[in-house]
Design an enzyme around this catalytic site. Structure first.
Site, mmCIF file in Angstrom:
data_model
loop_
_atom_site.group_PDB
_atom_site.id
_atom_site.type_symbol
_atom_site.label_atom_id
_atom_site.label_comp_id
_atom_site.label_asym_id
_atom_site.label_seq_id
_atom_site.Cartn_x
_atom_site.Cartn_y
_atom_site.Cartn_z
ATOM 1 N N ASP A 42 -3.981 -10.037 -5.437
ATOM 2 C CA ASP A 42 -2.876 -10.531 -6.263
ATOM 3 C C ASP A 42 -3.122 -11.971 -6.723
ATOM 4 O OD1 ASP A 42 -1.412 -8.209 -6.183
ATOM 5 O OD2 ASP A 42 -0.474 -8.714 -4.269
ATOM 6 N N LYS A 98 -21.759 -24.486 -2.794
ATOM 7 C CA LYS A 98 -21.149 -24.079 -1.531
ATOM 8 C C LYS A 98 -20.274 -25.217 -0.985
ATOM 9 C CE LYS A 98 -22.364 -22.575 3.066
ATOM 10 N NZ LYS A 98 -23.353 -22.755 4.118
ATOM 11 N N ASN A 108 -10.110 -7.938 0.910
ATOM 12 C CA ASN A 108 -9.137 -7.216 1.748
ATOM 13 C C ASN A 108 -9.855 -6.063 2.458
ATOM 14 O OD1 ASN A 108 -8.881 -4.733 0.041
ATOM 15 N ND2 ASN A 108 -8.228 -6.286 -1.455
ATOM 16 N N LYS A 130 6.529 -0.680 -12.649
ATOM 17 C CA LYS A 130 5.228 -0.451 -13.294
ATOM 18 C C LYS A 130 5.242 0.791 -14.187
ATOM 19 C CE LYS A 130 2.994 -2.811 -9.448
ATOM 20 N NZ LYS A 130 1.724 -3.290 -8.921
ATOM 21 N N PHE A 185 -0.488 3.435 -6.024
ATOM 22 C CA PHE A 185 -0.402 3.478 -4.560
ATOM 23 C C PHE A 185 0.427 2.277 -4.108
ATOM 24 C CE2 PHE A 185 -3.191 6.607 -2.505
ATOM 25 C CZ PHE A 185 -3.724 7.204 -3.641
ATOM 26 N N LYS A 208 8.169 -0.477 -7.085
ATOM 27 C CA LYS A 208 6.885 -0.499 -7.810
ATOM 28 C C LYS A 208 6.827 0.624 -8.843
ATOM 29 C CE LYS A 208 4.437 -2.778 -4.133
ATOM 30 N NZ LYS A 208 3.526 -2.730 -2.993
HETATM 31 N N1 CTP Z 1 -2.183 -3.190 -8.624
HETATM 32 C C1 CTP Z 1 -2.800 -3.568 -9.786
HETATM 33 N N2 CTP Z 1 -3.012 -4.894 -10.057
HETATM 34 C C2 CTP Z 1 -2.627 -5.836 -9.189
HETATM 35 C C3 CTP Z 1 -1.984 -5.463 -7.996
HETATM 36 C C4 CTP Z 1 -1.778 -4.122 -7.742
HETATM 37 O O1 CTP Z 1 -3.170 -2.696 -10.582
HETATM 38 N N3 CTP Z 1 -2.848 -7.117 -9.466
HETATM 39 C C5 CTP Z 1 -1.921 -1.762 -8.367
HETATM 40 C C6 CTP Z 1 -2.633 -1.181 -7.153
HETATM 41 O O2 CTP Z 1 -3.877 -0.600 -7.535
HETATM 42 C C7 CTP Z 1 -1.651 -0.125 -6.653
HETATM 43 C C8 CTP Z 1 -0.300 -0.669 -7.067
HETATM 44 O O3 CTP Z 1 -0.543 -1.625 -8.102
HETATM 45 O O4 CTP Z 1 -1.811 1.128 -7.289
HETATM 46 C C9 CTP Z 1 0.478 -1.325 -5.964
HETATM 47 O O5 CTP Z 1 -0.321 -2.284 -5.324
HETATM 48 P P1 CTP Z 1 0.228 -3.111 -4.071
HETATM 49 O O6 CTP Z 1 -0.833 -4.076 -3.637
HETATM 50 O O7 CTP Z 1 0.796 -2.162 -3.053
HETATM 51 O O8 CTP Z 1 1.466 -3.862 -4.687
HETATM 52 P P2 CTP Z 1 1.639 -5.142 -5.584
HETATM 53 O O9 CTP Z 1 2.111 -4.704 -6.927
HETATM 54 O O10 CTP Z 1 0.417 -5.995 -5.561
HETATM 55 O O11 CTP Z 1 2.863 -5.860 -4.869
HETATM 56 P P3 CTP Z 1 2.903 -6.590 -3.420
HETATM 57 O O12 CTP Z 1 1.496 -7.073 -3.147
HETATM 58 O O13 CTP Z 1 3.873 -7.703 -3.634
HETATM 59 O O14 CTP Z 1 3.372 -5.546 -2.428
#
Ligand code: CTP
Length: 405
Positions: free
Chosen positions: A285, A295, A216, A347, A329, A343
């Site tokens: 995710d 490869k 990303n 969480k 975040f 969130k």
């Molecule tokens: N985070 C995490 N582990 C994951 C995904 C996210 O610890 N697998 C943490 C990130 O570091 C951040 C927070 O969760 O502090 C929110 O991450 P974000 O990507 O905004 O949200 P998601 O929980 O992944 O939800 P979505 O992608 O559906 O918005």
């Protein structure tokens, strides 16, 4: 360190105004160009002439006097400044700024500036702890104004307590820090010296085959700025970093990982000892269900990758939480408040920093960010655009306030 930086120093009317003379001298020695604005009350303590001699520039005092160098003085100085410092800042000037009152050169210039404003309050302890003053400070801090906390000791009024202007050397080092974010300076307020931080940064990478991965746009700048700020303020910092182009801030111990699974393992190992956990990393995710050992060749017109869910590390930390203060975040492209609130609750966080990554100057790879901070008690604070290192300090200021309660 401040070579060519244009600093406006606002001096308001307190006994500590005499220390501002040394601040000018030190700023100039560090290479800054300094213009001074005094309130009428400040001239009762130190003469404008002293500041003129020290800064080498005319001093602005009264709104209506004839000034040779500036046409519309408050606008000119407001635009000129790279940074605005008010030291000492009395309860009166803080109250005026917080309530939008602009009735002299200093208050009008502060209102007109887009430069970062750093305020160093100095006053009697009872005045400083007065709820009205504290509310004004909180309001301004919430709007992105930065505060240098007053020192404790014997005050000019003969009582012992918090309210003294910190030493000029400490104030100037604080200013240097805002211009050189990743340089650690010993005199920054050491308000986290008893805390252990666990901070994550960067974007994780999920391998597809030996040469490719799913990633990303995260640059890691926010997490690194937080690590630098926490270490500068005395915290013991462990940074769990996905790959970035950044160098590690001083006094930060770093562990490099690549995948979400590796981040989870590293974070869980550090978690029991941590007091404050800030998850600024952008964690993938999903990951490819199988990683090809060779490869992948481009034999077909289409290629299907099957992905499986990664563990949600932050959610797991929320479930395991003992006494840790947990900060997440939320990078969103729509329904910012709703998604961030979900969130925060799901969480089990104490605080979440929400930013709309579609906004100009916010989110991935920018040096600035524009955020809202949401708290467990339902409170929301909105902040103007600021640099990531400034935001890091604001986040730490907010954590400190919450930890005190
Ligand atoms: N985070 C995490 N582990 C994951 C995904 C996210 O610890 N697998 C943490 C990130 O570091 C951040 C927070 O969760 O502090 C929110 O991450 P974000 O990507 O905004 O949200 P998601 O929980 O992944 O939800 P979505 O992608 O559906 O918005």
């Amino acid at each position: 360190m401040l070579n060519g930086k244009k600093i406006v120093l606002g001096v308001s009317g307190g006994i500590a105004a005499y220390k501002a003379v040394e601040i000018v001298s030190r700023l100039k020695k560090a290479g800054a160009v300094v213009q001074v604005i005094m309130t009428e009350a400040a001239t009762q303590f130190v003469s404008a002439l002293t500041f003129r001699e020290m800064s080498g520039n005319p001093v602005a005092v009264a709104m209506w006097s004839e000034i040779k160098h500036w046409n519309v003085e408050h606008i000119a100085l407001a635009k000129w400044a790279d940074l605005f410092l008010i030291a000492p800042a009395t309860a009166n000037i803080i109250g005026k700024i917080a309530n939008g009152i602009a009735d002299d050169t200093l208050s009008t210039t502060v209102m007109a500036t887009k430069a970062p404003v750093i305020i160093a309050p100095a006053m009697n302890t009872e005045m400083y702890v007065n709820p009205i003053v504290q509310e004004n400070i909180s309001k301004l801090a919430g709007l992105g104004y930065r505060f240098i906390e007053p020192a404790s000791g014997m005050l000019a009024c003969g009582v012992e307590g918090q309210g003294r202007l910190p030493e000029p050397s400490a104030i100037v080092e604080y200013i240097c820090q805002t211009f050189a974010p990743f340089t650690i300076n010993a005199s920054i307020p050491c308000d986290f010296s008893d805390k252990k931080f666990l901070i994550t940064a960067g974007g994780t990478r999920e391998p597809i085959d030996p040469v490719r991965y799913i990633g990303n746009h995260s640059s890691g700048k926010m997490g690194y700025a937080l690590a630098a700020a926490a270490a500068a303020r005395g915290g013991r910092v462990t940074l769990i970093s996905a790959p970035t182009k950044l160098s590690v801030p001083e006094h930060v111990s770093v562990k490099y990982i690549e995948t979400a699974a590796e981040m989870r393992q590293a974070v869980l190992a550090e978690y029991p000892d941590a007091d404050i956990v800030i998850k600024a990393a952008a964690v993938a995710d999903y990951k490819p269900k199988t990683v090809q050992l060779q490869k992948i060749k481009k034999n077909d017109d289409t290629l299907t990758l099957v992905l499986e869910k990664n563990p949600d590390i932050l959610k797991e930390l929320g479930q395991l939480k003992q006494n840790q203060f947990l900060v997440g975040f939320a990078a969103e492209t729509e329904s910012l408040i709703q998604n961030a609130t979900d969130k925060l609750n799901k969480k089990n966080l104490d605080m979440i920093i929400a930013n709309d990554v579609t906004k100009p100057g916010a989110g991935f790879d920018y040096d600035t960010n524009t955020v809202k901070i949401l708290y467990r008690d339902g409170l929301k604070e909105e902040f103007l655009q600021m640099t990531k290192i400034q935001l890091a300090h604001v986040i730490l200021d907010k954590i400190r306030v919450k930890l005190k309660k």
